[in-house]
Design a protein around this motif. Structure first.
Motif, PDB file in Angstrom:
ATOM      1  N   TRP A  25      13.193  -3.885 -27.752  1.00  0.00           N
ATOM      2  CA  TRP A  25      12.211  -2.797 -27.519  1.00  0.00           C
ATOM      3  C   TRP A  25      11.311  -3.127 -28.912  1.00  0.00           C
ATOM      4  O   TRP A  25      11.932  -3.144 -29.845  1.00  0.00           O
ATOM      5  CB  TRP A  25      12.750  -1.419 -27.768  1.00  0.00           C
ATOM      6  N   GLN A  40      20.494   3.924 -22.093  1.00  0.00           N
ATOM      7  CA  GLN A  40      20.232   2.502 -21.978  1.00  0.00           C
ATOM      8  C   GLN A  40      21.173   1.332 -22.698  1.00  0.00           C
ATOM      9  O   GLN A  40      21.184   0.335 -22.209  1.00  0.00           O
ATOM     10  CB  GLN A  40      18.823   2.338 -22.567  1.00  0.00           C
ATOM     11  N   GLU A  90       7.844  -0.536 -19.948  1.00  0.00           N
ATOM     12  CA  GLU A  90       7.754   0.548 -21.191  1.00  0.00           C
ATOM     13  C   GLU A  90       8.799   1.470 -20.875  1.00  0.00           C
ATOM     14  O   GLU A  90       9.076   1.913 -19.922  1.00  0.00           O
ATOM     15  CB  GLU A  90       6.235   1.299 -21.002  1.00  0.00           C
ATOM     16  N   ARG A 143       9.540  -2.945 -23.632  1.00  0.00           N
ATOM     17  CA  ARG A 143      10.777  -3.403 -23.498  1.00  0.00           C
ATOM     18  C   ARG A 143      10.428  -4.722 -22.882  1.00  0.00           C
ATOM     19  O   ARG A 143      10.170  -4.800 -21.675  1.00  0.00           O
ATOM     20  CB  ARG A 143      11.636  -2.400 -22.602  1.00  0.00           C
ATOM     21  N   THR A 187      17.740  -7.533 -24.161  1.00  0.00           N
ATOM     22  CA  THR A 187      16.822  -6.506 -24.137  1.00  0.00           C
ATOM     23  C   THR A 187      16.226  -6.402 -25.726  1.00  0.00           C
ATOM     24  O   THR A 187      16.855  -5.941 -26.600  1.00  0.00           O
ATOM     25  CB  THR A 187      17.085  -5.113 -23.809  1.00  0.00           C
ATOM     26  N   ASP A 216      12.451   3.776 -26.816  1.00  0.00           N
ATOM     27  CA  ASP A 216      13.461   3.049 -27.598  1.00  0.00           C
ATOM     28  C   ASP A 216      14.543   3.865 -27.822  1.00  0.00           C
ATOM     29  O   ASP A 216      14.863   4.866 -27.879  1.00  0.00           O
ATOM     30  CB  ASP A 216      12.865   2.962 -29.177  1.00  0.00           C
TER      31      ASP A 216
END
Length: 218
Positions: free
Chosen positions: A180, A122, A72, A84, A178, A75
C-alpha cells in the motif's frame, strides 16, 4: 562464491557435507542424489546483488514476481486511502523481501501472536509491516502466509531504520505480497508486469511535505 541467502546457508552447507561424506563411504547413488539436492537448494536460496535505481523517491518492488492487480484501498495500518499493488511471487524467483523505500519500521503484525491493536481485516492470515519515510509518507507491506509450503524469516525490528531497497529477509515460496502506497503517489506499474525485488520501480512518491504553511505577508 555463489551468493546464498543467510537463511539458506545451513541447508546448503549441511547437505553438501552430507553428500561428501556419503560419497567417501562409497554410497555413490545416495551421494549423487544429495549433490543434486545441494545444487537445488543453492539455486532456491540464491541471493544476487542487484543495482538499485537512483530515483530517491522511487518505489521499489518488494519481491520478485508479476504485478497481479492495482486498485485503491484503505491502508490497513493508517486507515487512510491508498493505492494497493498486489504482486504474485515468481515460482522460481529469488524469495527475498526488500524495502520499497528508505523508512522506519513503525509497526508489524504477525499472525498467531498477541498484538496491542486488532489488525485490519485486510491482514487476515498475513504478516504485515508498516513503514514511515522521513517525508512522513506511510507505506505498508503484507505477505500472505496462507499458502503452503512456506519458509519466512524476517529479522526486522520495530523502530529500526531500513535503507531503500535493502533486504528485509527471506519469504518463500510462491505466495503473494501486497504493498500500500500513499494515494498521492504516482504508480507506473501495470498488471502482468514482471518485476524484480529492489531493482524495478513500481512508481514514485510525491515530493517532501512542508512542515508548515508559509507565514502570511505583513
Amino acid at each position: 562464491m555463489f551468493p546464498v541467502a543467510p537463511e539458506g546457508r545451513i541447508f546448503v552447507i549441511g547437505t553438501a557435507w552430507l553428500a561428501v561424506i556419503t560419497l567417501l563411504f562409497g554410497y555413490t547413488q545416495a551421494g549423487a542424489l544429495l549433490v543434486f539436492v545441494a545444487i537445488a537448494l543453492l539455486l532456491l536460496f540464491r541471493d544476487f546483488v542487484r543495482p538499485i535505481p537512483p530515483q530517491a523517491l522511487g518505489i521499489l518492488a518488494p519481491t520478485d514476481g508479476t504485478v497481479q492487480s492495482l486498485d485503491e484501498a484503505a491502508d490497513p495500518f493508517t486507515g487512510k486511502p491508498a493505492r494497493r499493488i498486489v504482486i504474485r511471487q515468481r515460482a522460481l524467483g529469488e524469495y527475498n523481501l526488500n524495502a520499497p523505500q528508505e523508512a522506519t519500521l513503525v509497526r508489524r503484525v504477525w499472525p498467531g501472536k498477541a498484538s496491542d491493536e486488532k489488525p485490519d481485516p485486510q491482514l487476515t492470515g498475513q504478516l504485515g509491516l508498516a513503514f514511515e519515510t522521513d517525508e512522513g509518507h506511510a507505506l505498508s507491506l503484507a505477505l500472505d502466509l496462507r499458502r503452503w509450503p512456506r519458509f519466512v524469516r524476517l529479522p526486522v525490528i520495530t523502530g529500526g531504520r531500513i535503507g531503500r531497497g535493502k533486504r528485509l529477509g527471506f519469504a518463500g515460496f510462491g505466495g503473494s505480497v501486497t504493498l500500500w502506497v500513499p494515494i498521492t503517489a504516482h504508480v507506473s506499474a501495470r498488471p502482468g508486469q514482471l518485476v524484480l525485488a529492489g531493482a524495478d520501480l513500481l512508481g514514485e512518491l510525491p515530493g517532501q511535505k512542508k512542515a508548515s504553511a508559509e507565514a502570511p505577508a505583513a
